[in-house]
Motif scaffolding. Sequence first.
Motif, PDB file in Angstrom:
ATOM      1  N   MET A   1       0.826  -1.205   0.000  1.00 29.96           N
ATOM      2  CA  MET A   1       0.000   0.000   0.000  1.00 29.96           C
ATOM      3  C   MET A   1       0.864   1.261   0.000  1.00 29.96           C
ATOM      4  O   MET A   1       1.778   1.401   0.821  1.00 29.96           O
ATOM      5  CB  MET A   1      -0.911   0.019   1.230  1.00 29.96           C
TER       6      MET A   1
ATOM      7  N   ASN B   1      -0.055   4.397   0.815  1.00 26.50           N
ATOM      8  CA  ASN B   1      -0.400   5.381   1.836  1.00 26.50           C
ATOM      9  C   ASN B   1       0.049   6.765   1.363  1.00 26.50           C
ATOM     10  O   ASN B   1      -0.085   7.068   0.202  1.00 26.50           O
ATOM     11  CB  ASN B   1       0.117   4.951   3.201  1.00 26.50           C
TER      12      ASN B   1
ATOM     13  N   SER C   1      -9.864  -4.242   1.646  1.00 23.31           N
ATOM     14  CA  SER C   1      -9.028  -3.064   1.880  1.00 23.31           C
ATOM     15  C   SER C   1      -8.620  -2.500   0.517  1.00 23.31           C
ATOM     16  O   SER C   1      -8.219  -3.237  -0.386  1.00 23.31           O
ATOM     17  CB  SER C   1      -7.785  -3.445   2.682  1.00 23.31           C
ATOM     18  N   HIS C   2      -8.702  -1.167   0.374  1.00 29.87           N
ATOM     19  CA  HIS C   2      -8.453  -0.542  -0.917  1.00 29.87           C
ATOM     20  C   HIS C   2      -7.962   0.884  -0.712  1.00 29.87           C
ATOM     21  O   HIS C   2      -7.914   1.389   0.412  1.00 29.87           O
ATOM     22  CB  HIS C   2      -9.724  -0.541  -1.763  1.00 29.87           C
ATOM     23  N   TYR C   3      -7.611   1.536  -1.814  1.00 29.29           N
ATOM     24  CA  TYR C   3      -7.197   2.941  -1.771  1.00 29.29           C
ATOM     25  C   TYR C   3      -7.537   3.595  -3.103  1.00 29.29           C
ATOM     26  O   TYR C   3      -7.942   2.925  -4.066  1.00 29.29           O
ATOM     27  CB  TYR C   3      -5.699   3.062  -1.463  1.00 29.29           C
TER      28      TYR C   3
ATOM     29  N   SER D   1      -5.900   5.900  -6.015  1.00 32.45           N
ATOM     30  CA  SER D   1      -4.555   6.237  -6.477  1.00 32.45           C
ATOM     31  C   SER D   1      -4.461   7.605  -7.143  1.00 32.45           C
ATOM     32  O   SER D   1      -3.357   8.124  -7.315  1.00 32.45           O
ATOM     33  CB  SER D   1      -4.064   5.163  -7.459  1.00 32.45           C
TER      34      SER D   1
ATOM     35  N   ALA E   1      -2.914  -3.586   3.818  1.00 29.49           N
ATOM     36  CA  ALA E   1      -3.590  -4.357   2.775  1.00 29.49           C
ATOM     37  C   ALA E   1      -4.105  -5.682   3.322  1.00 29.49           C
ATOM     38  O   ALA E   1      -3.580  -6.221   4.298  1.00 29.49           O
ATOM     39  CB  ALA E   1      -2.628  -4.634   1.621  1.00 29.49           C
TER      40      ALA E   1
ATOM     41  N   ALA F   1      -4.826   3.362   2.491  1.00 26.93           N
ATOM     42  CA  ALA F   1      -5.581   2.107   2.550  1.00 26.93           C
ATOM     43  C   ALA F   1      -6.694   2.222   3.588  1.00 26.93           C
ATOM     44  O   ALA F   1      -6.479   2.750   4.674  1.00 26.93           O
ATOM     45  CB  ALA F   1      -4.652   0.960   2.910  1.00 26.93           C
TER      46      ALA F   1
ATOM     47  N   GLY G   1      -4.213  -3.796  -2.664  1.00 32.87           N
ATOM     48  CA  GLY G   1      -2.799  -3.914  -2.365  1.00 32.87           C
ATOM     49  C   GLY G   1      -1.985  -4.534  -3.485  1.00 32.87           C
ATOM     50  O   GLY G   1      -2.357  -5.563  -4.044  1.00 32.87           O
TER      51      GLY G   1
END
Length: 236
Positions: free
Chosen positions: A15, A17, A70-72, A74, A94, A131, A191
């Motif tokens: 991840m 972050n 779990s995700h983010y 970008s 992640a 994340a 991740g």
Amino acid sequence: MVEVKTYHLPPTKLMPNSPHPLLHYPSLLRSKTSASSKSGAIPPAEVHDLYASNGWKTQWIFRYGHTQASHYHSQAHECMCVLTGSARIRFGVADTSEDLDASTHGSAQESGGVEIEARAGDVFVLPAGTAHKTFNTQPEAEFKLLTPGGAHQIGEAGADARRVLEGIELDGFTMIGAYPDGGGEWDFAVGGEDVGRFAKVWGVPKPAKDPILGTAREGLVGVWKDGGRVRRDIKL
């Protein structure tokens, strides 16, 4: 006085972050909106007004299920305001398995991160790459997008977003999300997707205003100081 909690989440192997900290404003919307003390719900149209006044675009209201991957994001910073219910949100790590039970309640997750109890009235400002995973929602309900527009806008093009939001019925644990207007489209990255190019995620430009606090120094304007510089102090 506004209570601001900051969390500096280092990148992990999976991840990105961010150099910017995660921001949490507990119960802030209790003082910023006409939230009903009887129902406890935060009026989504009034949150939309706050977002719009600070150059952020409301794009969705989700009702969350018992857990999620779990995700983010970008390409964009994100603000999530809790409208109803309560839940736990894990930030900064992640999942290491597609088994959601194992990654939520078992050991199938990276070490580190923080877990925060989220309640109606709370505000979270997530820099790009952060994340996050929402779980243990109360009241229990199925995951659902409550707003029309496909989660990237409210209603059809040209619709009166405020009027649409006034007609949304809330139940379960719900949050309303927004992104800087013109600041990039949000995606759903898990991740490992940006390994080798974390710097691109860290370089998403800092917004001119905080989604709720505007130009106040307590918000991202004063706290996100490094302009998204590349982190050279981290060895993965």
